[in-house]
Write an enzyme that holds these catalytic residues in place. Sequence first.
Site, PDB file in Angstrom:
ATOM      1  N   CYS A  64       0.938  -1.389  -0.181  1.00 10.21           N
ATOM      2  CA  CYS A  64       0.003  -0.054   0.086  1.00 10.21           C
ATOM      3  C   CYS A  64       0.886   1.221   0.079  1.00 10.21           C
ATOM      4  CB  CYS A  64      -0.832  -0.035   1.296  1.00 10.21           C
ATOM      5  SG  CYS A  64      -2.254   1.156   1.340  1.00 10.21           S
ATOM      6  N   SER A  65       0.664   2.161  -0.969  1.00 17.98           N
ATOM      7  CA  SER A  65       1.683   3.240  -1.070  1.00 17.98           C
ATOM      8  C   SER A  65       1.618   4.178   0.042  1.00 17.98           C
ATOM      9  CB  SER A  65       1.229   3.931  -2.362  1.00 17.98           C
ATOM     10  OG  SER A  65       1.683   3.177  -3.524  1.00 17.98           O
ATOM     11  N   LYS A  66       2.150   5.187   0.432  1.00 15.34           N
ATOM     12  CA  LYS A  66       2.169   6.091   1.358  1.00 15.34           C
ATOM     13  C   LYS A  66       0.943   7.129   0.931  1.00 15.34           C
ATOM     14  CE  LYS A  66       5.005  10.084   2.667  1.00 15.34           C
ATOM     15  NZ  LYS A  66       6.366  10.736   2.744  1.00 15.34           N
ATOM     16  N   PRO A  67       0.373   7.057   1.936  1.00 12.28           N
ATOM     17  CA  PRO A  67      -1.139   7.981   1.768  1.00 12.28           C
ATOM     18  C   PRO A  67      -0.998   9.141   1.270  1.00 12.28           C
ATOM     19  CG  PRO A  67      -1.149   6.566   3.764  1.00 12.28           C
ATOM     20  CD  PRO A  67      -0.004   6.463   3.565  1.00 12.28           C
TER      21      PRO A  67
END
Length: 131
Positions: free
Chosen positions: A42-45
Amino acid sequence: MSRKIDEARWRELVEADEPIITQVDDGKTRPGAVGFQPSSSCSKPSLVADMLDALHVEEDHRVLEIGTGTGWNAANLRERVGDDGQVTSIEVDPELAEQAVRALIGAGCAVVVVTADGTKGYPDRAPYDPG
């Protein structure tokens, strides 16, 4: 880190503005063990928010996402397209797709998740709006 093993640490990781690995070794490594190959993340928000802003997704858009993962980005897309838009997300890993469907349903997000090879697209719900 597994929520079942250490929920406080899991929550800390989930709520941080950092990328996180959400699966290793295609799900074959048991929770708490050390994996060798990241297979979903999950990528950095804050980066995801910047990418979604740059994409210019609007209400009523029809969106195709490749790589459902946790379903979090699909939920963000769903919020942006509104009730009259549609989000279709393709995930090659059947277990990840199933987990994402459960999470999306639990969050009340109407996203169609398809288990397939994303390189082939998904013409059944086309056309999609350009990004």
